[in-house]
Design a protein around this motif. Sequence first.
Motif, PDB file in Angstrom:
ATOM      1  N   LYS A  98     -33.705  61.639  23.761  1.00  0.00           N
ATOM      2  CA  LYS A  98     -34.912  61.070  24.351  1.00  0.00           C
ATOM      3  C   LYS A  98     -35.271  59.778  23.637  1.00  0.00           C
ATOM      4  O   LYS A  98     -35.442  59.759  22.426  1.00  0.00           O
ATOM      5  N   PRO A  99     -35.381  58.691  24.387  1.00  0.00           N
ATOM      6  CA  PRO A  99     -35.651  57.409  23.752  1.00  0.00           C
ATOM      7  C   PRO A  99     -37.004  57.382  23.058  1.00  0.00           C
ATOM      8  O   PRO A  99     -37.969  57.969  23.525  1.00  0.00           O
ATOM      9  N   ASP A 146     -33.754  60.591  33.133  1.00  0.00           N
ATOM     10  CA  ASP A 146     -32.679  59.757  33.666  1.00  0.00           C
ATOM     11  C   ASP A 146     -31.532  59.736  32.679  1.00  0.00           C
ATOM     12  O   ASP A 146     -31.461  58.888  31.791  1.00  0.00           O
ATOM     13  N   LYS A 150     -22.672  58.797  23.003  1.00  0.00           N
ATOM     14  CA  LYS A 150     -23.732  59.551  22.339  1.00  0.00           C
ATOM     15  C   LYS A 150     -23.573  61.045  22.609  1.00  0.00           C
ATOM     16  O   LYS A 150     -23.773  61.881  21.717  1.00  0.00           O
ATOM     17  N   LYS A 182     -22.465  64.704  31.990  1.00  0.00           N
ATOM     18  CA  LYS A 182     -22.957  64.564  30.615  1.00  0.00           C
ATOM     19  C   LYS A 182     -23.620  65.847  30.144  1.00  0.00           C
ATOM     20  O   LYS A 182     -23.435  66.273  28.997  1.00  0.00           O
ATOM     21  N   GLU A 197     -22.537  62.009  37.612  1.00  0.00           N
ATOM     22  CA  GLU A 197     -22.335  61.565  36.236  1.00  0.00           C
ATOM     23  C   GLU A 197     -23.329  62.212  35.273  1.00  0.00           C
ATOM     24  O   GLU A 197     -22.975  62.576  34.149  1.00  0.00           O
ATOM     25  N   SER A 198     -24.569  62.360  35.701  1.00  0.00           N
ATOM     26  CA  SER A 198     -25.567  62.996  34.842  1.00  0.00           C
ATOM     27  C   SER A 198     -25.208  64.461  34.605  1.00  0.00           C
ATOM     28  O   SER A 198     -25.346  64.975  33.488  1.00  0.00           O
ATOM     29  N   ARG A 229     -28.580  58.984  33.207  1.00  0.00           N
ATOM     30  CA  ARG A 229     -27.605  57.925  33.478  1.00  0.00           C
ATOM     31  C   ARG A 229     -27.599  56.856  32.392  1.00  0.00           C
ATOM     32  O   ARG A 229     -26.579  56.222  32.146  1.00  0.00           O
ATOM     33  N   HIS A 230     -28.754  56.656  31.754  1.00  0.00           N
ATOM     34  CA  HIS A 230     -28.852  55.589  30.755  1.00  0.00           C
ATOM     35  C   HIS A 230     -28.439  56.041  29.359  1.00  0.00           C
ATOM     36  O   HIS A 230     -28.481  55.250  28.417  1.00  0.00           O
ATOM     37  N   VAL A 231     -28.068  57.292  29.201  1.00  0.00           N
ATOM     38  CA  VAL A 231     -27.591  57.786  27.908  1.00  0.00           C
ATOM     39  C   VAL A 231     -26.096  57.491  27.816  1.00  0.00           C
ATOM     40  O   VAL A 231     -25.327  57.942  28.666  1.00  0.00           O
ATOM     41  N   PRO A 232     -25.651  56.741  26.804  1.00  0.00           N
ATOM     42  CA  PRO A 232     -24.229  56.406  26.697  1.00  0.00           C
ATOM     43  C   PRO A 232     -23.365  57.651  26.539  1.00  0.00           C
ATOM     44  O   PRO A 232     -23.748  58.611  25.863  1.00  0.00           O
TER      45      PRO A 232
END
Length: 392
Positions: free
Chosen positions: A372-373, A227, A235, A21, A17-18, A229-232
């Motif tokens: 990047k958060p 990571d 987005k 993206k 999945e990553s 995986r945590h990016v919607p």
Amino acid sequence: MALQTGLYYPYVHLRDESWAKAAALYWRNLARVVPAGFPVRDREVVRELNQGSGFLIDTDPRPAVEAVAPAFIAAVRDNAEALRARFAVEDRRFTSRWQSAPRLSPTTLDLTGLYPEEVPGELEDALKEAGLSYRDWRQMVGNQQVSWVVVDPALAWAYKCAITEELARRTAFAPVTDQLEAYTATGDWTAERIADTLLGRTAPMVGRETAQARLAMMAVRCVLPADLRHVPAEKVVQLRTQYADEFVAFSAAVEAATADVVGATQEVTDRSAFELHLQGAFDLHLAQPLESLRKAMNGLKLNTVFTTLTIKPEVSVTGAGLAWLLGGTTTAVGTGIAFTALATRQAAARERDTLVASSPAGYLLRVEKELKPATVLKRAGRVVARTAGVGI
């Protein structure tokens, strides 16, 4: 213009999945090999990436299969005994899946399956006669029972790579995969090369055919969060469409880097040397421009702040309000900062946009900043920076 369509292989479904993206941040479209009647069962993330954007394109492999099959038939019939010693299917278990990219020799008792629409009847007969395949109806895809041509994973791997290479030739799509070992499995798949590859009589190809795909993914990966995986997925879709101009410049840089690598390595046969050329092209065309752009953007912010603090303050209602927001010790200082920030906002914004748009790494910087958060403090600071026209 750089190629905008990748050709995913060797699977139908995107496994990582990553990776999916990251691929969506470079490839305008991603074609994948889907035989007629194959029951596609995409993961939710992949469906979200595809929804509304037409990211994925299903490509029927039948014409490529018919072109590739004669070489495989010849390779099997001319080398039946040697191939049977390495890839015989007798007394081995059919799992229907590849756990990872297999080596081109048996490393497991497990077998995998080729969808029947990918295997012409004459090729299936040749494989069966050589003891290299059998037909199995037990495995399911979703709720649908599927018939498979069961073979050794390494044999299936080579066959899939050959189909992909032929499809790439016919479509001008760029082969791309999330299985690094597959990058070595491109080239001209003649009967001789098929036999040599399966029987371990030849070294892996250098990999010039996949230079563009590798450079593109190297560039995108270098600015992504650890990571992904945590990016919607939404987005990622937003970034694909929001920064079209920067994307065009980035694609052109990848194309230029690819041309450099291919041009400089025409006579190179050593894979390690090729990898050095690939890294050099990446550094020159993508990594260095990105670092230069980062420094330029930081310099723009410093110059704007310096100007803000040295221009004479003037009292205004807006300035007083911003002074309170910033928690300034004096209204005069807060007012001066606010006045100058507002006065220089448009000029700084124009300079910022010019810097990003003119750099081949502008798109990468956009991706880096957007994905990047940020901490609460950084987000608060970004609001002020954007007000002054210096935030991205």
